[in-house]
Design a protein around this motif. Sequence first.
Motif, short mmCIF file in Angstrom:
data_model
loop_
_atom_site.label_atom_id
_atom_site.label_comp_id
_atom_site.label_asym_id
_atom_site.label_seq_id
_atom_site.Cartn_x
_atom_site.Cartn_y
_atom_site.Cartn_z
N HIS A 153 47.84 46.50 18.14
CA HIS A 153 48.86 46.34 19.27
C HIS A 153 48.33 45.34 20.31
N GLY A 154 47.62 44.48 19.70
CA GLY A 154 47.21 43.10 20.63
C GLY A 154 48.59 42.26 20.53
N VAL A 155 48.24 41.21 21.20
CA VAL A 155 49.47 40.02 21.30
C VAL A 155 50.02 39.92 19.88
N PHE A 156 49.09 39.59 18.81
CA PHE A 156 49.58 39.16 17.70
C PHE A 156 50.53 40.41 16.96
N GLY A 157 50.09 41.57 17.17
CA GLY A 157 50.70 42.78 16.54
C GLY A 157 51.86 42.92 17.34
N ARG A 158 52.21 42.75 18.70
CA ARG A 158 53.45 42.91 19.50
C ARG A 158 54.30 41.73 18.98
N LEU A 159 53.95 40.78 18.67
CA LEU A 159 54.81 39.39 18.36
C LEU A 159 55.36 39.84 16.99
N LEU A 160 54.56 40.69 16.26
CA LEU A 160 55.02 40.71 14.56
C LEU A 160 56.16 41.94 14.84
N ALA A 161 55.83 42.83 15.71
CA ALA A 161 56.89 43.83 15.96
C ALA A 161 58.10 43.33 16.60
N ARG A 162 57.85 42.40 17.56
CA ARG A 162 59.36 41.95 18.19
C ARG A 162 60.18 40.85 17.33
N LEU A 163 59.37 40.25 16.22
CA LEU A 163 60.22 39.29 15.32
C LEU A 163 60.66 40.19 14.26
N THR A 164 60.01 41.15 13.91
CA THR A 164 60.72 41.98 12.84
C THR A 164 62.18 42.73 13.49
N TRP A 175 50.03 50.82 14.92
CA TRP A 175 48.72 51.85 15.07
C TRP A 175 47.80 51.09 16.15
N GLU A 176 47.27 51.96 16.92
CA GLU A 176 46.28 51.36 17.92
C GLU A 176 45.51 52.33 18.25
N ILE A 177 44.36 52.21 18.21
CA ILE A 177 43.24 53.18 18.55
C ILE A 177 42.89 52.84 20.22
N ASN A 178 43.00 52.11 20.72
CA ASN A 178 42.69 51.81 22.29
C ASN A 178 43.67 52.11 23.23
N ALA A 179 43.46 53.45 23.87
CA ALA A 179 44.57 53.79 24.55
C ALA A 179 45.40 52.96 25.78
N ASP A 180 44.37 51.92 26.31
CA ASP A 180 45.02 50.80 27.15
C ASP A 180 45.89 49.98 26.60
N ARG A 181 45.77 49.93 25.01
CA ARG A 181 46.87 49.10 24.50
C ARG A 181 48.14 49.67 23.70
N GLN A 182 48.02 50.94 23.89
CA GLN A 182 49.30 51.83 23.36
C GLN A 182 50.50 51.55 24.11
N ALA A 183 50.45 51.14 25.45
CA ALA A 183 51.66 50.83 26.12
C ALA A 183 52.33 49.50 25.85
N GLU A 298 35.54 40.02 25.50
CA GLU A 298 34.98 41.29 25.59
C GLU A 298 35.51 42.52 26.23
N ASP A 299 36.49 42.16 27.02
CA ASP A 299 37.44 43.41 27.94
C ASP A 299 38.24 43.84 27.08
N PRO A 300 38.42 44.70 26.65
CA PRO A 300 39.56 45.49 25.75
C PRO A 300 40.92 45.47 26.64
N ALA A 301 41.00 45.32 28.13
CA ALA A 301 42.04 45.52 28.78
C ALA A 301 42.77 44.01 28.96
N CYS A 302 42.03 42.91 28.34
CA CYS A 302 42.28 41.43 28.35
C CYS A 302 43.33 41.43 26.98
N LEU A 303 44.73 41.47 27.39
CA LEU A 303 45.36 41.22 26.01
C LEU A 303 45.72 39.70 25.86
N LYS A 304 45.73 38.95 26.89
CA LYS A 304 45.90 37.58 26.44
C LYS A 304 45.17 36.74 27.82
N MET A 305 44.35 35.99 27.56
CA MET A 305 43.81 35.09 28.84
C MET A 305 44.33 33.70 28.78
N ILE A 306 44.80 33.31 29.85
CA ILE A 306 45.44 31.84 30.13
C ILE A 306 44.63 31.20 31.31
#
Length: 313
Positions: A153-164, A175-183, A298-306
């Motif tokens: 459920h990173g950016v790519f997984g979220r985009l796949l879900a949105r496009l679906t 599926w996502e094992i990192n609790a910070d990314r489950q939201a 390296e930071d799991p809380a960073c979903l996308k860096m710009i």
Amino acid sequence: MRTTAVILQGPRTLGLGEVTLTDPGEGDLVVEVRHSGISTGTEKLFWSGQMPPFPGMGYPLVPGYEAAGEVVEAAPGTGYKAGDRVFVPGANCYGEVKGLFGGAARRLVTKADRVVRIDAGLGPEGALLALAATARHALAGMNTRLPELIIGHGVFGRLLARLTLAAGGKAPTVWEINADRQAGATGYSVVHPDDDAKRDYGCIYDASGVSSLLDTMVGRLGKGGEIVLAGFYPEPLSFSFPPAFLREARFRIAAEWTREDLVATRDLIDHGALSLGGLITHTVSATQAASAYQTAFEDPACLKMILDWENAA
């Protein structure tokens, strides 16, 4: 012309530097980059030194294939003019410094037929077009199936879900094992794999790039199910044959976007069928590039860096 760019001198050796731009010619645009994204897939492999042999490899290089900016010069006949906002999927215009993928620079020179015009109102989200187009490419085409299960459920997984959902498909499970990314899910559910008992998925898309999950995915397929490898895998892939044999499993590899995917995805965004909102978690000045890349990787809380190039002259 000279400009400021991110230069990767070697594994984990990265910073801003001055580069000389190739003179623009027939069919070229000069683009002032406003925002560029950091890819946690291929760019991370170059940064870490784990990238397997790849066309155009070598150091030093200017990374980045996610750039959005403004045309400042346009050759006659290109169909563009100064002030147009465009997405640029990288450039190779830095002389002896390799442009792989060449989008992380304050200014760049590119062929007009490589860019895509975008709405200026997208702001930093305009840099996400390539990632969204990659997700679209995995879903589109002949004889493809929409995902029932998405791994990651990173950016790519979220985009796949949105496009679906945008394609009218049934809401996938993610599926996502990192609790910070489950939201952050809208219209679909995100669960830890241990909490999912389903063993008959018809189509599973992997957005994690984790090669060791292949046997796990096979074990969750139904008869005749398909696994779509939508990530990038630096290690050789292997799986246990008997379980795949019993399920008559199919495997498909989804490569990177095409120009058609860029245009189609841009149109979905323009018509409100696809949102890029909520995907960017970090935006920093390009002057902080060295620390920004490390955070992105390296930071799991960073979903996308710009990277914001406004003051990185």
